[in-house]
Design a protein around this motif. Structure first.
Motif, PDB file in Angstrom:
ATOM      1  N   ASN A  65      20.074   5.412 -24.283  1.00 42.12           N
ATOM      2  CA  ASN A  65      21.059   5.972 -23.369  1.00 42.12           C
ATOM      3  C   ASN A  65      20.424   6.003 -21.977  1.00 42.12           C
ATOM      4  OD1 ASN A  65      22.678   7.955 -21.850  1.00 42.12           O
ATOM      5  ND2 ASN A  65      23.685   8.326 -23.815  1.00 42.12           N
ATOM      6  N   VAL A  66      20.869   5.093 -21.128  1.00 45.02           N
ATOM      7  CA  VAL A  66      20.268   4.931 -19.808  1.00 45.02           C
ATOM      8  C   VAL A  66      20.423   6.198 -18.974  1.00 45.02           C
ATOM      9  CG1 VAL A  66      20.330   3.608 -17.666  1.00 45.02           C
ATOM     10  CG2 VAL A  66      20.632   2.443 -19.853  1.00 45.02           C
ATOM     11  N   GLN A  67      21.576   6.858 -19.084  1.00 44.49           N
ATOM     12  CA  GLN A  67      21.820   8.056 -18.281  1.00 44.49           C
ATOM     13  C   GLN A  67      20.934   9.228 -18.690  1.00 44.49           C
ATOM     14  OE1 GLN A  67      26.063   8.599 -18.851  1.00 44.49           O
ATOM     15  NE2 GLN A  67      26.517   7.636 -16.871  1.00 44.49           N
ATOM     16  N   LEU A  68      20.669   9.364 -19.990  1.00 43.58           N
ATOM     17  CA  LEU A  68      19.893  10.505 -20.487  1.00 43.58           C
ATOM     18  C   LEU A  68      18.397  10.223 -20.547  1.00 43.58           C
ATOM     19  CD1 LEU A  68      22.296  11.705 -23.324  1.00 43.58           C
ATOM     20  CD2 LEU A  68      22.063  12.629 -21.008  1.00 43.58           C
ATOM     21  N   GLY A  69      18.010   8.957 -20.570  1.00 40.94           N
ATOM     22  CA  GLY A  69      16.598   8.600 -20.495  1.00 40.94           C
ATOM     23  C   GLY A  69      15.838   8.709 -21.799  1.00 40.94           C
ATOM     24  N   PHE A  70      14.708   9.408 -21.760  1.00 43.38           N
ATOM     25  CA  PHE A  70      13.792   9.475 -22.895  1.00 43.38           C
ATOM     26  C   PHE A  70      14.153  10.648 -23.815  1.00 43.38           C
ATOM     27  CE2 PHE A  70      11.618   7.183 -19.618  1.00 43.38           C
ATOM     28  CZ  PHE A  70      10.852   6.231 -20.279  1.00 43.38           C
ATOM     29  N   PRO A  71      14.354  10.385 -25.109  1.00 41.15           N
ATOM     30  CA  PRO A  71      14.662  11.488 -26.033  1.00 41.15           C
ATOM     31  C   PRO A  71      13.463  12.407 -26.226  1.00 41.15           C
ATOM     32  CG  PRO A  71      14.374   9.424 -27.243  1.00 41.15           C
ATOM     33  CD  PRO A  71      14.339   9.082 -25.788  1.00 41.15           C
TER      34      PRO A  71
END
Length: 258
Positions: A65-71
């Motif tokens: 998810n590009v918008q949320l970045g790194f989980p």
């Protein structure tokens, strides 16, 4: 008096019991987070900001998810409803077994507002979440946005959270707590230097800075594991099989339980 001294001595000896490990095959791969491996040797891991699901002898599939970045964390206990937590955005994404999005929870938009720091899987549409502002665990139904159960607030920092369909375990700087599905506390184990843990079938593996320890679901005794001298970056327990990932190699060990 003699009886009590004998019982105390027996308990101390039992608490120092060593559990041996039988080494198995290893797997070489690179990951930033080793998430899970199931009975069919399907592996889940994160590399960069991408979550991978790699079945044995089959191509991997992935999600990002590009918008949320790194989980921050990923929980694949229920492979049909994998939860991916992005703490920086206070958001959880639920994925199906093909790593397709099926639900998204943005706690920034919820009333009352929830500042969530830890997430783990519950039954069906339920998640265990730690509400930092209230310092308590909440059993949250993400489909109807309702709290099913809450626990008594804790007074120390939370280090980790794990759960199955019946129970939830929470490690803090002071204790390892175990709660029922209704939020009732059923056990509290003093934290003797533990920094992280993993749970499988209600059995717990605990880690200090240098060692691993095992606690059976049927006993309060914590036993040391005779682990080889290697970097324990991450570790998992699956059906009495201990997996240790050292950032390059996944080591497999069978617990020699009596």
């Amino acid at each position: 008096m003699v009886k009590y001294i004998f019982l105390l001595f027996t308990a101390l000896v039992a608490a120092q019991t060593q559990i041996e490990l039988a080494a198995g095959p290893t797997i070489t791969f690179k990951a930033d987070q080793f998430i899970a491996i199931d009975n069919f040797e399907t592996m889940y891991f994160v590399r960069g900001n991408i979550l991978y699901k790699k079945p044995k002898d089959k191509p991997a599939i992935n999600y990002s998810n590009v918008q949320l970045g790194f989980p921050t964390t990923v929980n694949a206990f229920n492979p049909l409803k994998i939860n991916v937590f992005y703490q920086d955005f206070n958001t959880i994404v639920i994925l199906d077994n093909r790593l397709a999005e099926i639900f998204k929870v943005d706690f920034n938009t919820k009333q009352p507002y929830k500042n969530v720091t830890h997430v783990s899987t519950g039954f069906d549409n339920l998640l265990w979440i730690f509400n930092q502002d209230l310092q308590q665990l909440e059993l949250y139904n993400y489909k109807n946005d309702k709290i099913r159960a809450t626990t008594v607030p804790v007074q120390s920092n939370v280090l980790g959270l794990a759960s199955d369909y019946n129970y939830c375990w929470m490690l803090t700087e002071k204790y390892l707590y175990q709660y029922t599905y209704f939020g009732s506390l059923i056990s509290k184990l003093p934290n003797r230097g533990y920094t992280s843990f993993t749970v499988d079938n209600e059995n717990v593996i605990l880690k200090t800075e240098t060692s691993l320890f095992y606690k059976s679901k049927n006993a309060e005794i914590v036993s040391a594991l005779t682990t080889p001298k290697l970097l324990i970056n991450q570790f998992l327990l699956t059906n009495e099989t201990l997996y240790i990932y050292d950032s390059e190699i996944l080591h497999k060990y069978q617990l020699k339980l009596k």
